[in-house]
Design a protein around this motif. Structure first.
Motif, short mmCIF file in Angstrom:
data_model
loop_
_atom_site.label_atom_id
_atom_site.label_comp_id
_atom_site.label_asym_id
_atom_site.label_seq_id
_atom_site.Cartn_x
_atom_site.Cartn_y
_atom_site.Cartn_z
N ALA A 97 76.94 3.41 -27.91
CA ALA A 97 76.06 3.13 -29.03
C ALA A 97 76.85 2.80 -30.29
O ALA A 97 76.42 1.98 -31.11
CB ALA A 97 75.14 4.32 -29.29
N TYR A 98 78.01 3.42 -30.45
CA TYR A 98 78.83 3.16 -31.63
C TYR A 98 79.37 1.72 -31.65
O TYR A 98 79.75 1.21 -32.69
CB TYR A 98 80.01 4.13 -31.70
CG TYR A 98 79.62 5.55 -32.03
CD1 TYR A 98 78.40 5.84 -32.65
CD2 TYR A 98 80.46 6.61 -31.74
CE1 TYR A 98 78.03 7.14 -32.95
CE2 TYR A 98 80.10 7.92 -32.05
CZ TYR A 98 78.89 8.17 -32.65
OH TYR A 98 78.54 9.46 -32.96
N VAL B 220 77.68 -0.91 -30.94
CA VAL B 220 76.56 -1.84 -31.05
C VAL B 220 76.81 -2.85 -32.18
O VAL B 220 77.21 -2.47 -33.28
CB VAL B 220 75.24 -1.07 -31.30
CG1 VAL B 220 74.11 -2.03 -31.66
CG2 VAL B 220 74.87 -0.28 -30.05
N GLN C 264 74.93 -6.48 -34.00
CA GLN C 264 73.66 -7.19 -34.10
C GLN C 264 73.68 -8.48 -33.28
O GLN C 264 74.66 -9.22 -33.28
CB GLN C 264 73.32 -7.50 -35.55
CG GLN C 264 71.92 -8.06 -35.74
CD GLN C 264 71.51 -8.13 -37.20
OE1 GLN C 264 72.34 -7.96 -38.08
NE2 GLN C 264 70.24 -8.38 -37.46
N ALA D 200 74.40 5.43 -34.13
CA ALA D 200 73.44 4.48 -33.57
C ALA D 200 72.41 5.23 -32.75
O ALA D 200 72.73 6.21 -32.07
CB ALA D 200 74.13 3.44 -32.72
N GLY E 91 71.15 -0.34 -29.17
CA GLY E 91 71.16 0.72 -30.16
C GLY E 91 70.71 0.21 -31.50
O GLY E 91 70.78 -0.99 -31.79
N LYS F 268 71.38 0.49 -35.49
CA LYS F 268 72.40 0.91 -36.44
C LYS F 268 71.96 0.58 -37.85
O LYS F 268 71.13 -0.30 -38.09
CB LYS F 268 73.74 0.21 -36.14
CG LYS F 268 74.37 0.61 -34.82
CD LYS F 268 75.80 0.15 -34.71
CE LYS F 268 76.71 0.92 -35.64
NZ LYS F 268 78.14 0.61 -35.41
N ALA G 119 68.01 -1.51 -41.09
CA ALA G 119 68.61 -1.21 -39.80
C ALA G 119 68.30 -2.36 -38.84
O ALA G 119 67.32 -3.08 -39.03
CB ALA G 119 68.08 0.12 -39.23
N GLU H 181 68.56 -3.69 -34.49
CA GLU H 181 68.77 -3.34 -33.09
C GLU H 181 69.74 -4.34 -32.49
O GLU H 181 69.55 -5.56 -32.58
CB GLU H 181 67.46 -3.35 -32.32
CG GLU H 181 67.63 -2.95 -30.86
CD GLU H 181 66.32 -2.86 -30.10
OE1 GLU H 181 66.35 -2.82 -28.85
OE2 GLU H 181 65.26 -2.84 -30.76
#
Length: 526
Positions: A116-117, A119, A121, A208, A216, A218, A225, A227
């Protein structure tokens, strides 16, 4: 049916408790079922089984007329297992793991967070209005992060490290500003971080919220934010992670994902795993840790021994003095002498800490000394022993007074007739009878002072720390050293702290056992 049996049955039917037995049992079963479902939601299978077993035992014991003694013993047994045995077992189990900062979650959860970290765009991915929050009442810089999100349709969500779910609109306050419309301004149970508070969160840029499709959510600043999709891919078959952006391959080593080629840093989140006796071998095998541990251990043995000896001797001498009927106003003196025992320990410790202040303290000012009580190791130990003497002698005075008053007068009279002087009577008659009563209390006092966390923490904080050593101070006990390793250090390590706790448990047991055997032998004096 005999007349006695019929009378017993009639009495049971007329007993008011029999009318509420089944509703209470139903409530207990409902409580067990509720707890079991909550535990099942969290994935704690073993805890669900234990909860179900407890429910069945309660039903079997209280739902029948049999096992009458167990009806009285069961509550105490359950509390014993839950509050004494289970913490000991859990601490011992933790001592064989690497549980600590960066090694808290399971491998699957840690890997999900690492992915997740990463992630980034993706063009055309959903965007959200964002409010960064933490649970209300928790520390702003360390509490778990929470994203309060609003999508383009005005639907609100709550995002945590566990995923995304709907946020109820009850009690929500949303922004009506044209450029920020729909963003959550306040929500029940959460504190919204402002810009300054959010900037203090070093984990915000990497945090995230995992989504169902492997992506995720962020933060982009603190009000927007997006996804995205992770740039890293976990190949479970080969148990490797590949960074599709840089081509770096990560392998599992020491409960972390590290670069296969050895170049670069590991991924930020590790996982909890069994490490065997590593924590114990580090304590005794690592030269730096071993020297610190042995120094703390030596002081940890000396401190309770000296404390018990000094408090007992002073308390006993005062009790002997005020046990003499020729002393006038004994009740007043006794009341004054137990005053330190009536004051909370933390208050006394803080008062004594101010009295030992090198520049402004009462002790240096009255004596004309210039002792750095908290800067010199031996002076700090002396300060602790003096403070503990003040705190501990009233307890010994009270128990010795009670024990002396229980000694039969004819025994002392017989010793006097036999020609025994005061010292001979004290050594051969009073002391053996006194130790029978206070012997177990001396052992309990030793065990208490062996783990006297409050006094050390409030008075010296374990210091002074010499030679750049921040792990163990000159007045640290094993319990304060364990606390610093687990919580108060730069890199909290619960596994290593649990290993120290296990050692404390066995040391206290081994030192107490001979004492209890000795007090058992003293009982023959009676």
């Amino acid at each position: 049916m005999s007349e006695e049996t019929a009378a017993a049955l009639r009495q049971g039917r007329s007993n008011p408790l029999s009318l509420i037995k089944w509703p209470l049992l139903a409530a207990a079963m409902g409580a067990c079922f509720y707890v079991a479902t909550k535990l099942a939601d969290k994935g704690y299978t073993l805890a669900v089984v234990v909860t179900a077993l407890v429910g069945l035992i309660i039903l079997a014991v209280y739902g029948t007329r049999k096992a009458v003694p167990m009806k009285y013993l069961l509550p105490g047994l359950l509390l014993l297992l839950g509050l004494q045995v289970w913490p000991i077992v859990y601490t011992a189990a933790t001592a064989f793991t690497n549980y600590g900062q960066g090694h808290i979650a399971s491998k699957e959860d840690a890997t999900a967070q690492d992915l997740a970290y990463s992630v980034e765009q993706v063009p055309g991915s959903p965007t959200y209005k964002l409010s960064v929050a933490v649970p209300e009442g928790q520390p702003l810089e360390t509490a778990p992060l929470t994203f309060l999100l609003t999508d383009d349709q005005g639907k609100t969500f709550i995002g945590t490290k566990d995923g995304l779910k709907d946020l109820p609109t009850d009690g929500l306050k949303l922004s009506t500003d044209e450029f920020d419309k729909g963003r959550v301004l306040s929500a029940p149970g959460y504190h919204i971080l402002n810009l300054g508070e959010a900037n203090k969160r070093k984990d915000l840029p990497s945090f995230a919220v995992p989504t169902k499709d492997g992506g995720g959510i962020k933060a982009n600043g603190i009000s927007q934010a997006f996804e995205g999709r992770p740039t890293m891919v976990w190949d479970k078959k080969s148990d490797t992670i590949k960074d599709t952006k840089t081509g770096t391959v990560y392998v599992a080593k020491d409960a972390r994902w590290v670069p296969q080629n050895g170049q670069g840093s590991p991924l930020p989140v590790g996982w909890k795993e069994y490490v065997g006796f590593k924590n114990f071998t580090d304590l005794f095998g690592n030269q730096d840790l071993r020297s610190k541990f042995l120094a703390v251990f030596a002081w940890n043995i000396a401190f309770p021994l000296i404390s018990v000896l000094t408090t007992f001797v002073l308390g006993m001498l005062l009790a002997l003095l005020l046990n003499d009927p020729r002393v006038k106003g004994r009740a007043i003196y006794r009341s004054l002498l137990i005053l330190p025992y009536a004051i909370p320990v933390f208050v006394s410790a803080l008062v004594w800490a101010s009295m030992f202040n090198q520049q402004f303290g009462l002790i240096n000012n009255l004596t004309g000394l210039n002792v750095d009580w908290f800067g010199d190791p031996w002076a700090a130990r002396t300060a602790i022993l003096l403070t503990n003497l003040w705190l501990g002698f009233p307890y010994m005075f009270v128990v010795c007074t009670g024990a002396l008053q229980s000694i039969p007068g004819d025994v002392l009279e017989a010793a006097k007739i036999d020609g025994a002087g005061p010292l001979r009577t004290l050594r051969s008659v009073i002391m053996p009878l006194l130790l029978v009563a206070v012997g177990p209390l001396l052992i309990a006092s030793f065990a208490f002072n062996f783990n006297n966390f409050g006094l050390i923490y409030l008075l010296t904080g374990g210091g002074p720390f010499t030679g750049g050593n921040a792990t163990a101070g000159s007045t640290d006990l094993l319990i304060t050293m364990s606390y610093r390793i687990a919580i108060d250090g730069a890199n909290p390590n619960y596994g290593l702290a649990s290993a120290v706790a296990v050692i404390i448990f066995f040391i206290v047991g081994l030192l107490s056992f001979p004492g209890f055997m000795k007090t058992k032998a003293l009982e023959e004096v009676n």
